[in-house]
Design a protein around this motif. Sequence first.
Motif, PDB file in Angstrom:
ATOM      1  N   ILE A   1       0.836  -1.208   0.000  1.00  0.00           N
ATOM      2  CA  ILE A   1       0.000   0.000   0.000  1.00  0.00           C
ATOM      3  C   ILE A   1       0.867   1.252   0.000  1.00  0.00           C
ATOM      4  N   ILE A   2       1.886   1.230   0.881  1.00  0.00           N
ATOM      5  CA  ILE A   2       2.789   2.396   0.959  1.00  0.00           C
ATOM      6  C   ILE A   2       3.529   2.580  -0.359  1.00  0.00           C
ATOM      7  N   LEU A   3       3.998   1.486  -0.973  1.00  0.00           N
ATOM      8  CA  LEU A   3       4.737   1.552  -2.237  1.00  0.00           C
ATOM      9  C   LEU A   3       3.861   2.089  -3.362  1.00  0.00           C
ATOM     10  N   ILE A   4       2.567   1.665  -3.372  1.00  0.00           N
ATOM     11  CA  ILE A   4       1.650   2.146  -4.407  1.00  0.00           C
ATOM     12  C   ILE A   4       1.444   3.646  -4.285  1.00  0.00           C
ATOM     13  N   LEU A   5       1.167   4.106  -3.060  1.00  0.00           N
ATOM     14  CA  LEU A   5       0.948   5.542  -2.847  1.00  0.00           C
ATOM     15  C   LEU A   5       2.196   6.350  -3.221  1.00  0.00           C
ATOM     16  N   LEU A   6       3.356   5.817  -2.827  1.00  0.00           N
ATOM     17  CA  LEU A   6       4.612   6.507  -3.132  1.00  0.00           C
ATOM     18  C   LEU A   6       4.876   6.541  -4.633  1.00  0.00           C
ATOM     19  N   SER A   7       4.658   5.411  -5.288  1.00  0.00           N
ATOM     20  CA  SER A   7       4.970   5.321  -6.717  1.00  0.00           C
ATOM     21  C   SER A   7       4.009   6.152  -7.558  1.00  0.00           C
ATOM     22  N   VAL A   8       2.735   6.241  -7.130  1.00  0.00           N
ATOM     23  CA  VAL A   8       1.764   7.053  -7.882  1.00  0.00           C
ATOM     24  C   VAL A   8       2.236   8.505  -7.961  1.00  0.00           C
ATOM     25  N   VAL A   9       2.719   9.020  -6.849  1.00  0.00           N
ATOM     26  CA  VAL A   9       3.201  10.409  -6.809  1.00  0.00           C
ATOM     27  C   VAL A   9       4.453  10.566  -7.667  1.00  0.00           C
ATOM     28  N   ILE A  10       5.406   9.655  -7.515  1.00  0.00           N
ATOM     29  CA  ILE A  10       6.692   9.786  -8.212  1.00  0.00           C
ATOM     30  C   ILE A  10       6.545   9.554  -9.711  1.00  0.00           C
ATOM     31  N   VAL A  11       5.809   8.480 -10.078  1.00  0.00           N
ATOM     32  CA  VAL A  11       5.614   8.200 -11.505  1.00  0.00           C
ATOM     33  C   VAL A  11       4.819   9.328 -12.169  1.00  0.00           C
ATOM     34  N   GLY A  12       3.809   9.839 -11.472  1.00  0.00           N
ATOM     35  CA  GLY A  12       3.044  10.967 -12.006  1.00  0.00           C
ATOM     36  C   GLY A  12       3.931  12.188 -12.215  1.00  0.00           C
ATOM     37  N   PHE A  13       4.812  12.442 -11.258  1.00  0.00           N
ATOM     38  CA  PHE A  13       5.750  13.566 -11.374  1.00  0.00           C
ATOM     39  C   PHE A  13       6.681  13.370 -12.578  1.00  0.00           C
ATOM     40  N   ALA A  14       7.200  12.138 -12.730  1.00  0.00           N
ATOM     41  CA  ALA A  14       8.122  11.845 -13.831  1.00  0.00           C
ATOM     42  C   ALA A  14       7.434  12.010 -15.189  1.00  0.00           C
ATOM     43  N   ILE A  15       6.215  11.502 -15.308  1.00  0.00           N
ATOM     44  CA  ILE A  15       5.483  11.616 -16.579  1.00  0.00           C
ATOM     45  C   ILE A  15       5.208  13.084 -16.912  1.00  0.00           C
ATOM     46  N   THR A  16       4.817  13.847 -15.891  1.00  0.00           N
ATOM     47  CA  THR A  16       4.533  15.270 -16.105  1.00  0.00           C
ATOM     48  C   THR A  16       5.763  16.024 -16.585  1.00  0.00           C
ATOM     49  N   VAL A  17       6.910  15.786 -15.922  1.00  0.00           N
ATOM     50  CA  VAL A  17       8.151  16.493 -16.275  1.00  0.00           C
ATOM     51  C   VAL A  17       8.591  16.145 -17.686  1.00  0.00           C
ATOM     52  N   ILE A  18       8.567  14.852 -18.020  1.00  0.00           N
ATOM     53  CA  ILE A  18       9.013  14.428 -19.351  1.00  0.00           C
ATOM     54  C   ILE A  18       8.087  14.977 -20.431  1.00  0.00           C
ATOM     55  N   SER A  19       6.773  14.957 -20.173  1.00  0.00           N
ATOM     56  CA  SER A  19       5.808  15.487 -21.153  1.00  0.00           C
ATOM     57  C   SER A  19       6.008  16.986 -21.370  1.00  0.00           C
ATOM     58  N   GLU A  20       6.207  17.714 -20.258  1.00  0.00           N
ATOM     59  CA  GLU A  20       6.428  19.159 -20.366  1.00  0.00           C
ATOM     60  C   GLU A  20       7.705  19.456 -21.145  1.00  0.00           C
ATOM     61  N   TYR A  21       8.729  18.666 -20.911  1.00  0.00           N
ATOM     62  CA  TYR A  21      10.007  18.888 -21.605  1.00  0.00           C
ATOM     63  C   TYR A  21       9.858  18.677 -23.111  1.00  0.00           C
ATOM     64  N   ILE A  22       9.184  17.594 -23.480  1.00  0.00           N
ATOM     65  CA  ILE A  22       9.006  17.288 -24.909  1.00  0.00           C
ATOM     66  C   ILE A  22       8.169  18.358 -25.595  1.00  0.00           C
ATOM     67  N   LEU A  23       7.049  18.728 -24.945  1.00  0.00           N
ATOM     68  CA  LEU A  23       6.164  19.729 -25.542  1.00  0.00           C
ATOM     69  C   LEU A  23       6.820  21.107 -25.600  1.00  0.00           C
ATOM     70  N   SER A  24       7.541  21.462 -24.543  1.00  0.00           N
ATOM     71  CA  SER A  24       8.184  22.772 -24.503  1.00  0.00           C
ATOM     72  C   SER A  24       9.304  22.858 -25.518  1.00  0.00           C
ATOM     73  N   ARG A  25      10.069  21.781 -25.674  1.00  0.00           N
ATOM     74  CA  ARG A  25      11.150  21.788 -26.656  1.00  0.00           C
ATOM     75  C   ARG A  25      10.585  21.915 -28.068  1.00  0.00           C
ATOM     76  N   SER A  26       9.500  21.181 -28.326  1.00  0.00           N
ATOM     77  CA  SER A  26       8.879  21.275 -29.636  1.00  0.00           C
ATOM     78  C   SER A  26       8.347  22.682 -29.889  1.00  0.00           C
ATOM     79  N   SER A  27       7.695  23.266 -28.878  1.00  0.00           N
ATOM     80  CA  SER A  27       7.154  24.618 -29.011  1.00  0.00           C
ATOM     81  C   SER A  27       8.273  25.631 -29.178  1.00  0.00           C
ATOM     82  N   TYR A  28       9.379  25.426 -28.459  1.00  0.00           N
ATOM     83  CA  TYR A  28      10.515  26.348 -28.546  1.00  0.00           C
ATOM     84  C   TYR A  28      11.115  26.310 -29.949  1.00  0.00           C
ATOM     85  N   ASN A  29      11.288  25.106 -30.491  1.00  0.00           N
ATOM     86  CA  ASN A  29      11.848  24.976 -31.839  1.00  0.00           C
ATOM     87  C   ASN A  29      10.925  25.618 -32.873  1.00  0.00           C
TER      88      ASN A  29
END
Length: 339
Positions: free
Chosen positions: A68-96
Amino acid sequence: MRLFSLFKHKIYLAVILLVITLTIGVLGYKFIADYSWVDAMYMTVITITTVGFGEVVPLTPEAKIFTIILILLSVVIVGFAITVISEYILSRSSYNDLIHRKVQQEIDKMNDHIIVCGYGRNGQEAVQKLMAYNKQFVVIEMDTDIIEKYESDKNIHFVNGNANEDEILEKAGIDRASALLCALPEDADNLFIVLSARQLNSTLKIISRATAETSQKKLKLAGADNVIMPDRIGGDHMASLVVVPDLIEFLDNLSVVGEEDSINVEEIGFSQVCLDGKEATIKEINLRYRTGCTIIGYRSPSGKYIVNPEADMRIEKESKLIVIGRPEQIKKLHATFGI
């Protein structure tokens, strides 16, 4: 660029957190649930990714609490990782996209500029010369890797695409350009570009490189004003260094471009020496006395060249003078005639 640096730091943080979560999960299942290392890794991955597979073996109450603790922890971390990577890809494309739009807007404002097709060895040499003379130019290059390597130079405006296509030539502003340099390695490509460019702009000055002797005439027929064969020029230069070495070395040392304190040869037009707009003779403008420079050549309005013109030769409108002098004399020439 600071934006991308910030995103990279966030990505590094997300990766570190994912690795820490994965490590905690493997160690937890290994020692709390008494799984093997492979089973512990498997349970950690399916828990973090929430794929919904069943347990390897039934979990103990302690292992369930840990999950239970691992699921709660991973949901936050994986969500953070997906958000950061998506923002980076979209921002780089928009910047170019933003950078490309800005470059295109600057190209659209150009007039009487030069278009360079191909940014290989010959294209780069041409660009360096144009930059030294402060000429406006646009480079058409198909290789995105080359563009990414050199686009940080704000003095170079790139158009990404095949110069064989009319649309790409139009993006480079061929209808407003004064000259086009075909510097592609294949003669067939240069020939096609010359044909297209001549149709799009009948007054354009076109200079193309060629490799084969047979291509020279074809390029001329297609509409090229000048055809340059780098291999022939190189071989002729090497042979000349054997036959007349002192003369060639002297000519090589004549600087026609560069810093103002190193130029020896200059080209000046009628309007620059005849400030009142009236025709005059070489003797009347008295260039030698006023600047110390010597006139070594004259180009008539019809394009005829005369070496070492006579003093009584009249300088006509639309003509040009070729002068030679020491750097300080060229500098005085610039100051005297406002060049």
